[in-house]
Design a protein around this motif. Structure first.
Motif, PDB file in Angstrom:
ATOM      1  N   LEU A   1       7.650 -12.682  24.469  1.00  0.00           N
ATOM      2  CA  LEU A   1       6.630 -12.685  25.533  1.00  0.00           C
ATOM      3  C   LEU A   1       5.545 -11.628  25.336  1.00  0.00           C
ATOM      4  N   GLY A   2       5.796 -10.663  24.439  1.00  0.00           N
ATOM      5  CA  GLY A   2       4.826  -9.598  24.213  1.00  0.00           C
ATOM      6  C   GLY A   2       4.746  -8.599  25.342  1.00  0.00           C
ATOM      7  N   VAL A   3       5.836  -8.489  26.122  1.00  0.00           N
ATOM      8  CA  VAL A   3       5.863  -7.519  27.221  1.00  0.00           C
ATOM      9  C   VAL A   3       7.164  -6.723  27.176  1.00  0.00           C
TER      10      VAL A   3
ATOM     11  N   GLY B   1       1.139  -2.367  34.570  1.00  0.00           N
ATOM     12  CA  GLY B   1       0.464  -1.990  33.331  1.00  0.00           C
ATOM     13  C   GLY B   1       0.831  -2.870  32.145  1.00  0.00           C
ATOM     14  N   GLN B   2       1.898  -3.671  32.304  1.00  0.00           N
ATOM     15  CA  GLN B   2       2.247  -4.602  31.223  1.00  0.00           C
ATOM     16  C   GLN B   2       1.254  -5.764  31.202  1.00  0.00           C
TER      17      GLN B   2
END
Ligand SMILES: Nc1nc2c([nH]c(=O)n2[C@H]2C[C@H](O)[C@@H](COP(=O)(O)OP(=O)(O)OP(=O)(O)O)O2)c(=O)[nH]1
Length: 137
Positions: free
Chosen positions: A58-60, A95-96
Motif C-alpha cells: 500500500l506504500g503506507v 501524515g501518511q
C-alpha cells in the motif's frame, strides 16, 4: 510435521470504513477481496510482518492497534500444509499518504453498508463481524 504458515491481515479503519484490497494473483484468487497483509517470514513477529506487508502493498506505514478475532485456518498450497490468518485492527497515522494498490488490482474503503458487497476470500469472512463495530464509531 508440516509447518503452519501464519498469514497476517490489517483491518485499517478510517472514518467509519475499512480498507479492502482486490487480489491480482494467483489466477484462482484474482478479483477476490482480502484485508491487506501477507505471510510472516521465519523469525519475524506477526506485527512486524503486518507493517512490512502493508508498506510493500500500500506504500503506507500503518499502526497496529489490537488483534481482533482468532486463528482462521485455510488450506495452503498443494503440499498439503496448513495456514492460519490472524487480523489486527490498524490505523493510518496522520501524515501518511493515501494507500495505493501497488500489488493489488484495486482498493476500496468499505463502510457498514458496503462491507458484505464484495467477494471476500473465505478466510477473511469471519473477521468482517469483528470489524463491523469499529465502523460504527
Ligand atoms: N487473506 C487470505 N489469503 C489467503 C486465503 N486463502 C489463501 O490461500 N490465501 C493465501 C494467498 C497467499 O498465498 C497468502 C497470503 O499471503 P501474501 O499476500 O503474502 O501472498 P503472496 O501472493 O504475496 O505470496 P506468494 O503466495 O506469492 O508467496 O495466503 C484467504 O482466504 N484469505
Amino acid at each position: 510435521m508440516l509447518h503452519t504458515q501464519i498469514v497476517v491481515g490489517a483491518a485499517i479503519v478510517r472514518d467509519g470504513a475499512v480498507l479492502a484490497a482486490q487480489r491480482a494473483h494467483p489466477p484462482v484468487m484474482r478479483g477476490r477481496w482480502e484485508l491487506p497483509g501477507g505471510k510472516v517470514d521465519p523469525g519475524e513477529s506477526d506485527t512486524a510482518a503486518l507493517v512490512r506487508e502493508c508498506e510493500e502493498e500500500l506504500g503506507v506505514r500503518i499502526a497496529p492497534v489490537r488483534r481482533i478475532g482468532g486463528d482462521v485456518s485455510f488450506p495452503a498450497r498443494a503440499d498439503g500444509s496448513a495456514a492460519v490468518l490472524r487480523v489486527w485492527l490498524a490505523e493510518l497515522p496522520a501524515g501518511q499518504p493515501e494507500p495505493r494498490a501497488l500489488e493489488h488490482l484495486s482498493l476500496r474503503w468499505l463502510g457498514v453498508g458496503t462491507l458484505s458487497g464484495v467477494d471476500w476470500l473465505p478466510a477473511d469472512v469471519p473477521f468482517l463481524t469483528e470489524v463491523r463495530p469499529y465502523l460504527l464509531g
